[in-house]
Enzyme design. Structure first.
Site, mmCIF file in Angstrom:
data_model
loop_
_atom_site.group_PDB
_atom_site.id
_atom_site.type_symbol
_atom_site.label_atom_id
_atom_site.label_comp_id
_atom_site.label_asym_id
_atom_site.label_seq_id
_atom_site.Cartn_x
_atom_site.Cartn_y
_atom_site.Cartn_z
ATOM 1 N N GLU A 64 0.815 -1.221 0.000
ATOM 2 C CA GLU A 64 0.000 0.000 0.000
ATOM 3 C C GLU A 64 0.849 1.273 0.000
ATOM 4 O OE1 GLU A 64 -3.185 1.841 3.125
ATOM 5 O OE2 GLU A 64 -3.369 -0.286 2.645
ATOM 6 N N ASP A 65 1.962 1.256 0.715
ATOM 7 C CA ASP A 65 2.708 2.497 0.953
ATOM 8 C C ASP A 65 4.117 2.549 0.371
ATOM 9 O OD1 ASP A 65 0.525 3.453 2.348
ATOM 10 O OD2 ASP A 65 1.310 2.877 4.308
#
Length: 180
Positions: A64-65
């Protein structure tokens, strides 16, 4: 490789992926503290000793990051961990409010192990918010995060009593409950 070695490989991988990231708190603490704290809470407070769950906890924000791909997770840690990370990864191409809505909607339908990772993530994020307000956040935004977290928690109930009790205790500090 021993299970301890496999868990440390996940910690090392996550540390490398998050190496330039900082939390949004005034201290700008290293981001890696968060996924390590998620795994630690699951183990220490939740009694979780399942390797794949703890690896997924450490790796839960990598796709996600960071530039990490699900395939990369699968290559290094296997299909089960890849699947768990995928279950807890938001689609960043969607608007924030839609992602938040989907977390509430999907929570009851995730696997038991993914629910554990979500519990650890919620607990750590909520605890952080009781200690310090992220840069750019108002008190109202913090309160809204607590209220949204309670909605997510309704879909995670029945997964791990100790973790749920810990989250309920933190939510109660702001007059919020997922059990009411």
């Amino acid at each position: 490789m021993s299970e301890l070695g496999q868990l440390l490989e996940a910690v090392h991988f996550a540390a490398a992926k998050h190496k330039n990231q900082r939390r949004k708190n005034p201290e700008s603490t290293p981001y890696i503290n968060h996924p390590i704290s998620v795994a630690h809470a699951l183990w220490k407070e939740g009694g979780v000793s399942d390797l794949a769950t703890l690896q997924a906890a450490v790796l839960h924000d990598t796709v996600e990051d960071t530039e990490t791909t699900p395939e990369e997770i699968g290559h290094h840690f296997g299909s089960e961990v890849k699947g768990l990370v995928a279950e807890v990864t938001d689609d960043k191409s969607l608007p924030k409010l839609e992602r938040k809505r989907l977390q509430i909607e999907h929570a009851p339908h995730t696997s038991e192990k993914a629910k554990l990772v979500k519990l650890g993530d919620k607990l750590d994020n909520l605890r952080d918010l009781t200690q310090t307000t992220p840069i750019g956040w108002s008190e109202q935004r913090v309160q809204e995060y607590f209220e949204w977290s309670a909605k997510v928690m309704k879909g995670l109930m029945g997964t791990n009593q100790a973790m749920e009790d810990a989250i309920e205790q933190v939510l109660n500090t702001r007059g919020v409950s997922f059990r009411k």
